[in-house]
Design a protein around this motif. Structure first.
Motif, PDB file in Angstrom:
ATOM      1  N   GLY A  77       0.789  -1.229   0.000  1.00  0.00           N
ATOM      2  CA  GLY A  77       0.000   0.000   0.000  1.00  0.00           C
ATOM      3  C   GLY A  77       0.820   1.277   0.000  1.00  0.00           C
ATOM      4  O   GLY A  77       0.343   2.317  -0.476  1.00  0.00           O
ATOM      5  N   SER A  78       2.059   1.235   0.546  1.00  0.00           N
ATOM      6  CA  SER A  78       2.857   2.461   0.660  1.00  0.00           C
ATOM      7  C   SER A  78       3.633   2.705  -0.622  1.00  0.00           C
ATOM      8  O   SER A  78       4.090   1.758  -1.271  1.00  0.00           O
ATOM      9  N   ALA A  79       3.786   3.967  -0.977  1.00  0.00           N
ATOM     10  CA  ALA A  79       4.572   4.327  -2.157  1.00  0.00           C
ATOM     11  C   ALA A  79       6.048   4.297  -1.799  1.00  0.00           C
ATOM     12  O   ALA A  79       6.432   4.703  -0.698  1.00  0.00           O
ATOM     13  N   VAL A  80       6.872   3.772  -2.733  1.00  0.00           N
ATOM     14  CA  VAL A  80       8.320   3.810  -2.517  1.00  0.00           C
ATOM     15  C   VAL A  80       8.737   5.267  -2.362  1.00  0.00           C
ATOM     16  O   VAL A  80       8.318   6.120  -3.142  1.00  0.00           O
ATOM     17  N   GLY A  81       9.520   5.544  -1.334  1.00  0.00           N
ATOM     18  CA  GLY A  81       9.935   6.918  -1.053  1.00  0.00           C
ATOM     19  C   GLY A  81       9.081   7.581   0.017  1.00  0.00           C
ATOM     20  O   GLY A  81       9.420   8.668   0.492  1.00  0.00           O
ATOM     21  N   ALA A  82       7.961   6.930   0.418  1.00  0.00           N
ATOM     22  CA  ALA A  82       7.137   7.482   1.504  1.00  0.00           C
ATOM     23  C   ALA A  82       7.973   7.552   2.782  1.00  0.00           C
ATOM     24  O   ALA A  82       8.791   6.667   3.044  1.00  0.00           O
ATOM     25  N   THR A  83       7.765   8.606   3.575  1.00  0.00           N
ATOM     26  CA  THR A  83       8.572   8.771   4.793  1.00  0.00           C
ATOM     27  C   THR A  83       7.678   8.849   6.028  1.00  0.00           C
ATOM     28  O   THR A  83       6.481   9.151   5.937  1.00  0.00           O
ATOM     29  N   TYR A  84       8.284   8.571   7.193  1.00  0.00           N
ATOM     30  CA  TYR A  84       7.583   8.658   8.468  1.00  0.00           C
ATOM     31  C   TYR A  84       8.579   9.192   9.482  1.00  0.00           C
ATOM     32  O   TYR A  84       9.682   8.651   9.611  1.00  0.00           O
ATOM     33  N   ASN A  85       8.195  10.235  10.190  1.00  0.00           N
ATOM     34  CA  ASN A  85       9.073  10.835  11.207  1.00  0.00           C
ATOM     35  C   ASN A  85       8.826  10.134  12.539  1.00  0.00           C
ATOM     36  O   ASN A  85       7.740  10.240  13.109  1.00  0.00           O
ATOM     37  N   LEU A  86       9.844   9.392  13.014  1.00  0.00           N
ATOM     38  CA  LEU A  86       9.687   8.628  14.267  1.00  0.00           C
ATOM     39  C   LEU A  86       9.935   9.484  15.498  1.00  0.00           C
ATOM     40  O   LEU A  86       9.697   9.035  16.610  1.00  0.00           O
ATOM     41  N   GLY A  87      10.477  10.700  15.302  1.00  0.00           N
ATOM     42  CA  GLY A  87      10.810  11.553  16.435  1.00  0.00           C
ATOM     43  C   GLY A  87      12.211  11.274  16.943  1.00  0.00           C
ATOM     44  O   GLY A  87      13.002  10.607  16.276  1.00  0.00           O
ATOM     45  N   THR A  88      12.526  11.782  18.118  1.00  0.00           N
ATOM     46  CA  THR A  88      13.882  11.646  18.660  1.00  0.00           C
ATOM     47  C   THR A  88      13.889  10.631  19.808  1.00  0.00           C
ATOM     48  O   THR A  88      12.881  10.413  20.479  1.00  0.00           O
TER      49      THR A  88
END
Ligand SMILES: [Ca+2]
Ligand SMILES: [Ca+2]
Length: 191
Positions: A77-88
């Motif tokens: 389902g996710s597009a290649v290059g999709a990003t997710y910010n996990l935080g610090t």
């Protein structure tokens, strides 16, 4: 025109699969942990797959509860290059990721083989795949075969916590040098 389009359709079928190349972490990196190595936010990027199964990737919140883990990507389902910010996170923290295989119901984890239902490594974690970036690749089959082609993603600000994959430090090179010269001396004495 009809013949041309039929020819094109046949040509498309003859092309080798998969058409889209995607990265897989190198052999030898099975079972490495994902370790936080920077103070900035950790950005995860989906890198692709060639799996038949539908797989969901989660960041484990380490409280023993599955349904509050953080969903990052689905391999179909996710597009290649999709990003997710996990935080610090604090330096040195191990981040554990869980692959949930929708077709079989199994869950597999980064790191120790003992975390997985078949007692085998299911993820490779390759430090310095790109600048300051770690590549992780999962295998979704219970008991293998293990080609780690089923979901790849990368992170900034992490490493594999595995000294063997890091650039040798001056100290260890010095020790290696001392060991070699010691060996040469011992050989001389034996003559
Ligand atoms: Ca949890
Ligand atoms: Ca596979």
């Amino acid at each position: 025109m009809k013949i041309l389009s039929q020819l094109l359709a046949v040509a498309a079928l003859a092309l080798p699969l998969p058409l889209l190349a995607f990265p897989i972490a190198s052999p030898g990196n099975e079972g490495n942990p994902v370790v936080v190595s920077g103070n900035s936010a950790i950005i995860a990027t989906y890198q692709g797959n060639s799996a038949s199964y539908s797989n969901d990737l989660y960041l484990v919140t380490p409280d023993g509860i599955d349904n509050n883990d953080i969903f990052l990507f689905n391999n179909h389902g996710s597009a290649v290059g999709a990003t997710y910010n996990l935080g610090t996170f604090a330096l040195g923290t191990e981040l554990v990721f869980r692959l949930h295989v929708n077709n079989t119901g199994f869950d597999y984890f980064t790191g120790l083989a003992s975390r997985n239902p078949d007692g085998q490594f299911h993820a490779r974690v390759q430090a310095n795949w790109d600048t300051n970036t770690t590549l992780v690749s999962f295998e979704d089959l219970h008991g293998g075969p293990f080609d780690f082609n089923d979901l790849s993603f990368s992170f900034t600000n992490t490493n594999s916590g595995n000294p063997a994959n890091d650039v040798p430090e001056p100290g260890s090179m010095l020790l290696l040098g001392l060991g070699l010269s010691g060996l040469a001396l011992a050989r001389k004495r034996n003559k």
